[in-house]
Structures are given as C-alpha cells and as structure tokens.
Design a protein around this motif. Structure first.
Motif, PDB file in Angstrom:
ATOM      1  N   VAL A  56       0.833  -1.194   0.000  1.00 34.55           N
ATOM      2  CA  VAL A  56       0.000   0.000   0.000  1.00 34.55           C
ATOM      3  C   VAL A  56       0.875   1.254   0.000  1.00 34.55           C
ATOM      4  O   VAL A  56       0.586   2.237  -0.675  1.00 34.55           O
ATOM      5  N   ALA A  57       1.963   1.222   0.779  1.00 35.65           N
ATOM      6  CA  ALA A  57       2.890   2.350   0.885  1.00 35.65           C
ATOM      7  C   ALA A  57       4.243   1.809   1.338  1.00 35.65           C
ATOM      8  O   ALA A  57       4.316   0.730   1.943  1.00 35.65           O
ATOM      9  N   SER A  58       5.300   2.565   1.039  1.00 40.03           N
ATOM     10  CA  SER A  58       6.628   2.129   1.472  1.00 40.03           C
ATOM     11  C   SER A  58       7.513   3.331   1.745  1.00 40.03           C
ATOM     12  O   SER A  58       7.261   4.438   1.252  1.00 40.03           O
ATOM     13  N   GLN A  59       8.560   3.092   2.547  1.00 38.93           N
ATOM     14  CA  GLN A  59       9.508   4.142   2.913  1.00 38.93           C
ATOM     15  C   GLN A  59      10.883   3.512   3.088  1.00 38.93           C
ATOM     16  O   GLN A  59      11.007   2.488   3.762  1.00 38.93           O
ATOM     17  N   ILE A  60      11.903   4.121   2.501  1.00 42.76           N
ATOM     18  CA  ILE A  60      13.275   3.648   2.693  1.00 42.76           C
ATOM     19  C   ILE A  60      13.781   4.147   4.038  1.00 42.76           C
ATOM     20  O   ILE A  60      13.575   5.308   4.404  1.00 42.76           O
ATOM     21  N   ILE A  61      14.448   3.249   4.775  1.00 44.75           N
ATOM     22  CA  ILE A  61      15.048   3.586   6.064  1.00 44.75           C
ATOM     23  C   ILE A  61      16.541   3.294   5.973  1.00 44.75           C
ATOM     24  O   ILE A  61      16.942   2.131   5.884  1.00 44.75           O
ATOM     25  N   PRO A  62      17.399   4.324   5.998  1.00 50.97           N
ATOM     26  CA  PRO A  62      18.834   4.064   5.972  1.00 50.97           C
ATOM     27  C   PRO A  62      19.350   3.709   7.370  1.00 50.97           C
ATOM     28  O   PRO A  62      18.846   4.213   8.370  1.00 50.97           O
ATOM     29  N   ALA A  63      20.311   2.810   7.417  1.00 48.61           N
ATOM     30  CA  ALA A  63      21.004   2.491   8.668  1.00 48.61           C
ATOM     31  C   ALA A  63      22.494   2.639   8.395  1.00 48.61           C
ATOM     32  O   ALA A  63      23.013   2.097   7.424  1.00 48.61           O
ATOM     33  N   VAL A  64      23.175   3.396   9.228  1.00 52.94           N
ATOM     34  CA  VAL A  64      24.590   3.689   9.046  1.00 52.94           C
ATOM     35  C   VAL A  64      25.400   2.768   9.946  1.00 52.94           C
ATOM     36  O   VAL A  64      24.946   2.399  11.033  1.00 52.94           O
ATOM     37  N   LEU A  65      26.576   2.403   9.502  1.00 48.90           N
ATOM     38  CA  LEU A  65      27.487   1.519  10.217  1.00 48.90           C
ATOM     39  C   LEU A  65      27.358   1.618  11.735  1.00 48.90           C
ATOM     40  O   LEU A  65      27.666   2.647  12.332  1.00 48.90           O
ATOM     41  N   GLY A  66      26.853   0.543  12.360  1.00 46.97           N
ATOM     42  CA  GLY A  66      26.801   0.443  13.808  1.00 46.97           C
ATOM     43  C   GLY A  66      25.769   1.314  14.492  1.00 46.97           C
ATOM     44  O   GLY A  66      25.723   1.362  15.718  1.00 46.97           O
ATOM     45  N   ARG A  67      24.932   2.026  13.751  1.00 54.31           N
ATOM     46  CA  ARG A  67      23.901   2.879  14.342  1.00 54.31           C
ATOM     47  C   ARG A  67      22.575   2.550  13.700  1.00 54.31           C
ATOM     48  O   ARG A  67      22.503   2.303  12.505  1.00 54.31           O
ATOM     49  N   GLU A  68      21.521   2.565  14.494  1.00 49.99           N
ATOM     50  CA  GLU A  68      20.227   2.225  13.902  1.00 49.99           C
ATOM     51  C   GLU A  68      19.616   3.415  13.191  1.00 49.99           C
ATOM     52  O   GLU A  68      19.865   4.560  13.549  1.00 49.99           O
ATOM     53  N   GLY A  69      18.817   3.069  12.188  1.00 47.39           N
ATOM     54  CA  GLY A  69      17.957   4.042  11.541  1.00 47.39           C
ATOM     55  C   GLY A  69      16.548   3.744  12.019  1.00 47.39           C
ATOM     56  O   GLY A  69      16.248   2.622  12.425  1.00 47.39           O
ATOM     57  N   GLY A  70      15.686   4.726  12.002  1.00 47.45           N
ATOM     58  CA  GLY A  70      14.343   4.454  12.480  1.00 47.45           C
ATOM     59  C   GLY A  70      13.344   5.502  12.070  1.00 47.45           C
ATOM     60  O   GLY A  70      13.709   6.577  11.605  1.00 47.45           O
ATOM     61  N   VAL A  71      12.091   5.138  12.232  1.00 43.14           N
ATOM     62  CA  VAL A  71      10.986   6.050  11.973  1.00 43.14           C
ATOM     63  C   VAL A  71       9.921   5.833  13.038  1.00 43.14           C
ATOM     64  O   VAL A  71       9.809   4.752  13.622  1.00 43.14           O
ATOM     65  N   GLU A  72       9.167   6.882  13.299  1.00 40.44           N
ATOM     66  CA  GLU A  72       8.034   6.818  14.224  1.00 40.44           C
ATOM     67  C   GLU A  72       6.898   7.607  13.596  1.00 40.44           C
ATOM     68  O   GLU A  72       7.105   8.722  13.112  1.00 40.44           O
ATOM     69  N   PHE A  73       5.694   7.017  13.601  1.00 35.37           N
ATOM     70  CA  PHE A  73       4.546   7.705  13.021  1.00 35.37           C
ATOM     71  C   PHE A  73       3.264   7.075  13.546  1.00 35.37           C
ATOM     72  O   PHE A  73       3.263   5.984  14.107  1.00 35.37           O
ATOM     73  N   THR A  74       2.158   7.790  13.353  1.00 34.46           N
ATOM     74  CA  THR A  74       0.828   7.300  13.685  1.00 34.46           C
ATOM     75  C   THR A  74       0.042   7.204  12.390  1.00 34.46           C
ATOM     76  O   THR A  74       0.115   8.099  11.543  1.00 34.46           O
ATOM     77  N   ILE A  75      -0.711   6.096  12.235  1.00 36.50           N
ATOM     78  CA  ILE A  75      -1.422   5.846  10.985  1.00 36.50           C
ATOM     79  C   ILE A  75      -2.698   5.059  11.279  1.00 36.50           C
ATOM     80  O   ILE A  75      -2.755   4.301  12.247  1.00 36.50           O
ATOM     81  N   ASN A  76      -3.709   5.251  10.453  1.00 38.32           N
ATOM     82  CA  ASN A  76      -4.905   4.409  10.512  1.00 38.32           C
ATOM     83  C   ASN A  76      -4.620   3.133   9.735  1.00 38.32           C
ATOM     84  O   ASN A  76      -4.348   3.193   8.540  1.00 38.32           O
ATOM     85  N   VAL A  77      -4.681   1.998  10.409  1.00 42.34           N
ATOM     86  CA  VAL A  77      -4.423   0.699   9.795  1.00 42.34           C
ATOM     87  C   VAL A  77      -5.764   0.006   9.594  1.00 42.34           C
ATOM     88  O   VAL A  77      -6.578  -0.069  10.514  1.00 42.34           O
ATOM     89  N   ALA A  78      -5.999  -0.499   8.384  1.00 42.39           N
ATOM     90  CA  ALA A  78      -7.214  -1.263   8.112  1.00 42.39           C
ATOM     91  C   ALA A  78      -7.076  -2.668   8.697  1.00 42.39           C
ATOM     92  O   ALA A  78      -5.964  -3.167   8.900  1.00 42.39           O
ATOM     93  N   GLN A  79      -8.203  -3.309   8.971  1.00 46.15           N
ATOM     94  CA  GLN A  79      -8.211  -4.667   9.512  1.00 46.15           C
ATOM     95  C   GLN A  79      -7.311  -5.585   8.671  1.00 46.15           C
ATOM     96  O   GLN A  79      -7.431  -5.630   7.451  1.00 46.15           O
ATOM     97  N   ASN A  80      -6.400  -6.288   9.341  1.00 42.96           N
ATOM     98  CA  ASN A  80      -5.492  -7.291   8.758  1.00 42.96           C
ATOM     99  C   ASN A  80      -4.370  -6.724   7.893  1.00 42.96           C
ATOM    100  O   ASN A  80      -3.612  -7.503   7.310  1.00 42.96           O
ATOM    101  N   GLN A  81      -4.234  -5.399   7.800  1.00 42.32           N
ATOM    102  CA  GLN A  81      -3.034  -4.878   7.157  1.00 42.32           C
ATOM    103  C   GLN A  81      -1.839  -5.212   8.045  1.00 42.32           C
ATOM    104  O   GLN A  81      -1.998  -5.539   9.216  1.00 42.32           O
ATOM    105  N   ARG A  82      -0.647  -5.119   7.491  1.00 39.32           N
ATOM    106  CA  ARG A  82       0.561  -5.442   8.251  1.00 39.32           C
ATOM    107  C   ARG A  82       1.707  -4.558   7.790  1.00 39.32           C
ATOM    108  O   ARG A  82       1.682  -3.992   6.710  1.00 39.32           O
ATOM    109  N   PHE A  83       2.722  -4.473   8.640  1.00 38.77           N
ATOM    110  CA  PHE A  83       3.970  -3.809   8.291  1.00 38.77           C
ATOM    111  C   PHE A  83       5.051  -4.863   8.202  1.00 38.77           C
ATOM    112  O   PHE A  83       5.032  -5.861   8.927  1.00 38.77           O
TER     113      PHE A  83
END
Length: 105
Positions: A56-83
């Motif tokens: 349905v939607a996608s986002q690239i998340i970069p992770a740099v050597l030895g450090r995490e990359g991340g995202v935080e957000f709020t979204i309306n999820v339809a029944q049985n959708q998944r990430f």
C-alpha cells in the motif's frame, strides 16, 4: 506495546523480510521501526494490504554503520493490514529490524 523482531541476519540478499508484524487490528496505530546493521544499508518499510498481496505504501530507512535508523509515526491501519521491513539490496554483514506497534486512542 507489542515488539516484533526476528533474528540477526548475516549476509541477507535483496528483499529478505527482516520482520513482519502479521495481521493487525483495524485502528489508529503508533508505529516505531528500528533497523540496525554493522554496515551501511537501506531497508524498506512496507505497509501491506489485508491479504498481504500488495504494498500500500513504502519508505526507505537508511542504517549507518553500527547505528540504527528508524521512523516513528501514527497511521490508521485497516483490519489485517501489516507492516514489514525488507532489505533493499544484498547486504554483506549483519542486520536486524524491530517493529513496535501500539493503539492510539
């Protein structure tokens, strides 16, 4: 807040699913995603439809050597959708991803 993670993957190929939430209940949801690698990588966060047959939607998340990359957000999820989080390309090294979800009232 449910925490979903999987193994630390060594040398995963492109499009390896690093973590999948499985079907989620339909509701407003807080989502936190973390990707760690011992090398520089790009992972892809995908919101999948209720049948897990299409992205349905996608986002690239970069992770740099030895450090995490991340995202935080709020979204309306339809029944049985998944990430899920996938590798964007072959990785030479180790990588791990986690997805946290929580209901937002």
């Amino acid at each position: 807040m449910p925490w979903r993670d999987d193994a630390i993957y060594t040398n995963p190929v492109a499009n390896t699913v690093l973590v999948d939430t499985g079907p989620l209940p339909g509701r407003r949801t807080l989502v936190l995603v973390f990707v760690w690698a011992d090398t520089g990588i790009e992972a892809i966060l995908q919101l999948r439809d209720a049948t897990n047959g299409a992205t349905v939607a996608s986002q690239i998340i970069p992770a740099v050597l030895g450090r995490e990359g991340g995202v935080e957000f709020t979204i309306n999820v339809a029944q049985n959708q998944r990430f899920r989080v996938l590798t964007r390309a072959d990785v030479t090294g180790q990588v791990q991803a986690s997805i946290f979800t929580d209901r937002v009232d």
